[in-house]
Scaffold this motif. Structure first.
Motif, PDB file in Angstrom:
ATOM      1  N   GLY A   1      38.811  27.176  -7.642  1.00 39.46           N
ATOM      2  CA  GLY A   1      39.874  26.889  -8.877  1.00 39.46           C
ATOM      3  C   GLY A   1      40.404  25.626  -8.740  1.00 39.46           C
ATOM      4  N   PHE A   2      40.744  25.500  -7.406  1.00 35.64           N
ATOM      5  CA  PHE A   2      41.756  24.123  -6.956  1.00 35.64           C
ATOM      6  C   PHE A   2      40.788  23.092  -7.264  1.00 35.64           C
ATOM      7  CE2 PHE A   2      42.838  21.165  -3.777  1.00 35.64           C
ATOM      8  CZ  PHE A   2      44.366  21.113  -3.870  1.00 35.64           C
ATOM      9  N   LEU A   3      39.759  22.841  -6.927  1.00 40.82           N
ATOM     10  CA  LEU A   3      38.658  21.690  -6.956  1.00 40.82           C
ATOM     11  C   LEU A   3      38.511  21.441  -8.451  1.00 40.82           C
ATOM     12  CD1 LEU A   3      36.063  22.015  -4.041  1.00 40.82           C
ATOM     13  CD2 LEU A   3      38.112  20.430  -4.279  1.00 40.82           C
ATOM     14  N   ILE A   4      38.250  22.702  -9.285  1.00 43.77           N
ATOM     15  CA  ILE A   4      37.892  22.425 -10.697  1.00 43.77           C
ATOM     16  C   ILE A   4      39.330  21.838 -11.372  1.00 43.77           C
ATOM     17  CG2 ILE A   4      37.599  23.574 -12.864  1.00 43.77           C
ATOM     18  CD1 ILE A   4      35.703  25.528 -11.402  1.00 43.77           C
ATOM     19  N   ALA A   5      40.381  22.239 -10.969  1.00 40.77           N
ATOM     20  CA  ALA A   5      41.635  22.015 -11.602  1.00 40.77           C
ATOM     21  C   ALA A   5      41.729  20.252 -11.393  1.00 40.77           C
ATOM     22  CB  ALA A   5      42.953  22.523 -11.044  1.00 40.77           C
ATOM     23  N   GLY A   6      41.509  19.922 -10.121  1.00 41.64           N
ATOM     24  CA  GLY A   6      41.655  18.531  -9.735  1.00 41.64           C
ATOM     25  C   GLY A   6      40.722  17.397 -10.585  1.00 41.64           C
ATOM     26  N   TYR A   7      39.555  18.058 -11.080  1.00 44.81           N
ATOM     27  CA  TYR A   7      38.789  16.887 -11.862  1.00 44.81           C
ATOM     28  C   TYR A   7      38.674  17.398 -13.275  1.00 44.81           C
ATOM     29  CZ  TYR A   7      34.742  20.254 -12.658  1.00 44.81           C
ATOM     30  OH  TYR A   7      34.052  21.409 -13.109  1.00 44.81           O
TER      31      TYR A   7
ATOM     32  N   LEU B   1      38.991   7.221 -10.990  1.00 41.61           N
ATOM     33  CA  LEU B   1      38.571   6.026 -10.409  1.00 41.61           C
ATOM     34  C   LEU B   1      37.274   5.982 -10.204  1.00 41.61           C
ATOM     35  CD1 LEU B   1      41.622   5.181  -8.057  1.00 41.61           C
ATOM     36  CD2 LEU B   1      41.100   4.047 -10.210  1.00 41.61           C
ATOM     37  N   SER B   2      36.496   7.010  -9.861  1.00 45.11           N
ATOM     38  CA  SER B   2      35.094   6.871  -9.934  1.00 45.11           C
ATOM     39  C   SER B   2      34.340   6.486 -10.803  1.00 45.11           C
ATOM     40  CB  SER B   2      34.549   8.178  -9.225  1.00 45.11           C
ATOM     41  OG  SER B   2      34.769   9.146 -10.325  1.00 45.11           O
ATOM     42  N   PHE B   3      34.920   6.518 -12.230  1.00 45.28           N
ATOM     43  CA  PHE B   3      34.274   6.052 -13.231  1.00 45.28           C
ATOM     44  C   PHE B   3      34.498   4.307 -13.412  1.00 45.28           C
ATOM     45  CE2 PHE B   3      34.861  10.515 -14.712  1.00 45.28           C
ATOM     46  CZ  PHE B   3      33.913  10.661 -15.525  1.00 45.28           C
ATOM     47  N   TYR B   4      35.445   4.084 -12.584  1.00 44.56           N
ATOM     48  CA  TYR B   4      35.987   2.494 -12.632  1.00 44.56           C
ATOM     49  C   TYR B   4      35.215   1.899 -11.455  1.00 44.56           C
ATOM     50  CZ  TYR B   4      38.659  -1.713 -11.386  1.00 44.56           C
ATOM     51  OH  TYR B   4      39.094  -3.011 -11.272  1.00 44.56           O
ATOM     52  N   ASN B   5      35.190   2.436 -10.287  1.00 38.44           N
ATOM     53  CA  ASN B   5      34.429   1.915  -9.190  1.00 38.44           C
ATOM     54  C   ASN B   5      33.243   2.800  -8.621  1.00 38.44           C
ATOM     55  OD1 ASN B   5      33.936   0.690  -6.640  1.00 38.44           O
ATOM     56  ND2 ASN B   5      35.857   0.619  -6.051  1.00 38.44           N
ATOM     57  N   SER B   6      32.165   2.394  -8.697  1.00 39.51           N
ATOM     58  CA  SER B   6      30.946   3.074  -8.263  1.00 39.51           C
ATOM     59  C   SER B   6      30.940   3.244  -6.670  1.00 39.51           C
ATOM     60  CB  SER B   6      29.785   2.550  -8.839  1.00 39.51           C
ATOM     61  OG  SER B   6      29.595   1.249  -8.040  1.00 39.51           O
ATOM     62  N   ASP B   7      31.562   2.678  -5.966  1.00 40.10           N
ATOM     63  CA  ASP B   7      31.756   2.839  -4.657  1.00 40.10           C
ATOM     64  C   ASP B   7      32.451   4.237  -4.262  1.00 40.10           C
ATOM     65  OD1 ASP B   7      30.118   0.541  -4.192  1.00 40.10           O
ATOM     66  OD2 ASP B   7      32.116  -0.402  -3.956  1.00 40.10           O
ATOM     67  N   ILE B   8      33.002   4.718  -5.046  1.00 37.27           N
ATOM     68  CA  ILE B   8      33.966   5.996  -4.942  1.00 37.27           C
ATOM     69  C   ILE B   8      33.025   7.205  -5.278  1.00 37.27           C
ATOM     70  CG2 ILE B   8      35.979   7.420  -5.420  1.00 37.27           C
ATOM     71  CD1 ILE B   8      37.611   5.000  -6.304  1.00 37.27           C
ATOM     72  N   SER B   9      32.113   7.305  -4.126  1.00 35.77           N
ATOM     73  CA  SER B   9      31.152   8.449  -4.533  1.00 35.77           C
ATOM     74  C   SER B   9      30.642   8.955  -3.018  1.00 35.77           C
ATOM     75  CB  SER B   9      29.949   7.635  -5.067  1.00 35.77           C
ATOM     76  OG  SER B   9      29.415   6.582  -4.025  1.00 35.77           O
ATOM     77  N   LEU B  10      29.900  10.091  -3.318  1.00 42.02           N
ATOM     78  CA  LEU B  10      29.665  10.934  -2.107  1.00 42.02           C
ATOM     79  C   LEU B  10      28.190  11.559  -2.458  1.00 42.02           C
ATOM     80  CD1 LEU B  10      32.554  12.791  -0.768  1.00 42.02           C
ATOM     81  CD2 LEU B  10      31.460  11.083   0.419  1.00 42.02           C
ATOM     82  N   PHE B  11      27.088  11.399  -1.516  1.00 44.04           N
ATOM     83  CA  PHE B  11      25.730  11.803  -1.691  1.00 44.04           C
ATOM     84  C   PHE B  11      25.096  11.315  -2.943  1.00 44.04           C
ATOM     85  CE2 PHE B  11      28.424  15.422   0.111  1.00 44.04           C
ATOM     86  CZ  PHE B  11      28.016  15.254   1.629  1.00 44.04           C
TER      87      PHE B  11
ATOM     88  N   SER C   1      46.629  16.191  -8.529  1.00 44.84           N
ATOM     89  CA  SER C   1      46.549  14.954  -9.261  1.00 44.84           C
ATOM     90  C   SER C   1      46.045  14.072  -8.312  1.00 44.84           C
ATOM     91  CB  SER C   1      48.069  14.531  -9.439  1.00 44.84           C
ATOM     92  OG  SER C   1      48.760  15.558 -10.477  1.00 44.84           O
ATOM     93  N   ILE C   2      46.040  14.157  -7.217  1.00 41.43           N
ATOM     94  CA  ILE C   2      45.377  13.129  -6.107  1.00 41.43           C
ATOM     95  C   ILE C   2      43.984  13.124  -6.297  1.00 41.43           C
ATOM     96  CG2 ILE C   2      44.851  12.508  -3.533  1.00 41.43           C
ATOM     97  CD1 ILE C   2      47.943  13.204  -3.019  1.00 41.43           C
ATOM     98  N   ILE C   3      43.520  14.285  -6.306  1.00 36.81           N
ATOM     99  CA  ILE C   3      42.133  14.670  -6.656  1.00 36.81           C
ATOM    100  C   ILE C   3      41.754  14.002  -7.959  1.00 36.81           C
ATOM    101  CG2 ILE C   3      40.271  16.301  -7.049  1.00 36.81           C
ATOM    102  CD1 ILE C   3      41.585  18.140  -5.063  1.00 36.81           C
ATOM    103  N   GLY C   4      42.349  14.187  -8.923  1.00 42.04           N
ATOM    104  CA  GLY C   4      42.227  13.816 -10.330  1.00 42.04           C
ATOM    105  C   GLY C   4      42.344  12.111 -10.154  1.00 42.04           C
ATOM    106  N   VAL C   5      43.037  11.594  -9.642  1.00 46.19           N
ATOM    107  CA  VAL C   5      43.162  10.187  -9.587  1.00 46.19           C
ATOM    108  C   VAL C   5      41.829   9.589  -9.069  1.00 46.19           C
ATOM    109  CG1 VAL C   5      44.172   8.180  -8.534  1.00 46.19           C
ATOM    110  CG2 VAL C   5      45.617   9.804  -9.503  1.00 46.19           C
ATOM    111  N   PHE C   6      41.437  10.000  -7.776  1.00 48.02           N
ATOM    112  CA  PHE C   6      40.219   9.446  -7.494  1.00 48.02           C
ATOM    113  C   PHE C   6      39.041   9.646  -8.230  1.00 48.02           C
ATOM    114  CE2 PHE C   6      42.635   9.432  -3.306  1.00 48.02           C
ATOM    115  CZ  PHE C   6      42.274   8.278  -2.831  1.00 48.02           C
ATOM    116  N   CYS C   7      38.953  10.910  -8.811  1.00 49.22           N
ATOM    117  CA  CYS C   7      37.907  11.254  -9.630  1.00 49.22           C
ATOM    118  C   CYS C   7      37.782  10.311 -10.886  1.00 49.22           C
ATOM    119  CB  CYS C   7      37.735  12.673 -10.340  1.00 49.22           C
ATOM    120  SG  CYS C   7      37.352  13.873  -9.066  1.00 49.22           S
TER     121      CYS C   7
END
Length: 452
Positions: free
Chosen positions: A98-104, A364-374, A356-362
């Motif tokens: 639930g915590f992760l889902i709230a983040g994105y 930004l991943s639409f803006y910068n493709s380098d913010i990715s994993l796997f 909110s920190i998780i949300g910010v990085f998620c």
């Protein structure tokens, strides 16, 4: 913390509306109608209803029984029933999910809020190409989506810190009726458009030739995700239920509301889309690109009406997103509040800041493709991991836990409110939990991973 100190919902109506608000979310609006329209219309709806009965209601009752029995946050609820065995980790797993889902989830919620503002300011009144460009520019902007997701999270935070009865319940009593009113207004306006009957027929004409194993598995998956199963929300809310709450009746009412809203969403979308010859896309392209153009074209004779309908639609989406995010936030807030023995406000602040920190990085991943994993953007990674792995796994383990580990006497006692209810369907419920639900969830899990 003593159980008597725990807050409770103040009324039965509050229980139903708050828990239904947890289940009702963006998936009801942009996933269910498209799945129904493209997979047999009314035939898919019938299959979906059967899946809700076989899977949705029993799994919802599982979480209700665990939460109300333990009268604690999701992690501690499982721990109390697990008696020190490894089964207790299912609760922690649910809180984490639930915590992760709230983040994105807050990222797309922020998009909905932005489109409310964009509708008011006339930014969606341009050509189809301009509307599409607006979405692409906004979603890939480095800071605008972040502003909106933070605003959305602050609104959620304000509701959460006010508590269960004065915050969550009061907000649900306001937002859920508003959700219905907006749905009905837009659906009526959509159905009155020229050629709207084609969209209604697209949604409701049964085509059983399209119903195959993939459609069945899709309906099972939609039933699971649409009802917020496996993410701790229902278990947490059930811990605020009174001891005389009729769990089975509540579950039936909640899934009925959830299904009704999904069908109304179809009546809101497809008549308008078919009226202008649009495409029945799924996901973000339908909601943020196709529909603004549809509203603009469908009401071109009276542009102001098109603007108002678009505004009401994105207000509707924002309300649906907010009710879901409130429940997701509450899962982690209750955990920190009770496990760390800190004030509710401090617990909520921890959740708001970290998510909110998780949300910010998620975002930004639409803006910068380098913010990715796997090989996946951070947003898509969180969406895939939680939606296709964590939720089915949590639901599967909960079925095994309640069906095979927790003493049958305890399950029966909660099902019948201590013997005060007849419990006529207890045998059917237990059979579903032990055999049918685990099998269905395994099929969903393998289907989502592309194994079957």
């Amino acid at each position: 913390m003593k159980q008597t100190e725990r807050a409770n919902f103040g009324s039965r109506l509050g229980i139903i509306l708050a828990t239904a608000g947890s289940a009702v979310g963006l998936g009801n609006v942009w996933r269910f109608p498209t799945m129904a329209g493209e997979n047999g219309g009314a035939a898919f709806i019938l299959v979906y209803v059967l899946c809700v009965i076989m899977l949705g209601i029993p799994c919802m009752l599982n979480e209700f029984i665990i939460g109300r029995r333990a009268q604690a946050n999701t992690a501690r609820a499982y721990e109390r029933l697990a008696n020190g065995t490894p089964w207790r980790f299912i609760g922690y797993f649910g809180v984490f999910t639930g915590f992760l889902i709230a983040g994105y989830y807050c990222v797309v919620s922020g998009w909905c809020l932005h489109y409310v503002v964009a509708s008011i300011s006339g930014q969606l009144d341009g050509s189809p190409a301009a509307v599409e460009q607006h979405f692409n520019d906004f979603s890939s902007n480095p800071w605008q989506p972040i502003v909106y997701l933070l605003v959305f999270f602050l609104i959620t935070h304000f509701v959460i810190v006010r508590g269960v009865e004065k915050g969550i319940e009061k907000a649900s009593k306001l937002m859920m009726p508003l959700l219905f009113i907006l749905l009905i207004i837009i659906a009526i306006a959509s159905c009155l458009l020229p050629n709207a009957s084609e969209g209604i027929s697209f949604l409701f004409s049964p085509d059983f030739s399209k119903v195959d194993s993939n459609v069945l598995l899709g309906a099972l998956g939609q039933a699971f995700y649409s009802l917020s199963l496996g993410m701790g929300c229902l278990c947490t809310y059930a811990s605020y239920f009174s001891r005389d709450t009729h769990l089975t009746k509540s579950a039936v009412q909640i899934v009925s509301i959830d299904t009704l809203i999904a069908i109304l969403a179809g009546l809101m979308i497809f008549p308008a889309v078919f009226s202008v010859g649009g495409k029945t896309d799924a996901g973000a392209s339908l909601v943020f690109i196709t529909l603004p153009n549809v509203f603009s074209q469908a009401f071109s004779a009276v542009p102001l009406v098109g603007t108002i309908i678009a505004l009401l639609f994105y207000l509707l989406l924002s309300v649906a997103a907010l009710t879901s995010l409130i429940s997701l936030h509450e899962v982690s807030t209750a955990f920190f509040h009770e496990e760390l023995k800190i004030s509710r406000r401090r617990g909520a602040t921890i959740v708001t800041v970290l998510c909110s920190i998780i949300g910010v990085f998620c975002s930004l991943s639409f803006y910068n493709s380098d913010i990715s994993l796997f090989g996946m953007s951070l947003f898509n990674l969180f969406d895939f991991t939680t939606g296709q792995i964590f939720l089915p796994l949590g639901g599967f383990l909960t079925c095994l836990f309640l069906g095979w580990y927790v003493p049958k006497s305890i399950v029966h006692e909660e099902f019948t409110n201590g013997g005060t209810l007849r419990g006529r369907f207890f045998g059917i419920y237990l059979f579903c939990v032990r055999f049918i639900c685990p099998l269905c969830i395994l099929l969903i899990f393998f289907h989502q991973l592309g194994i079957i």
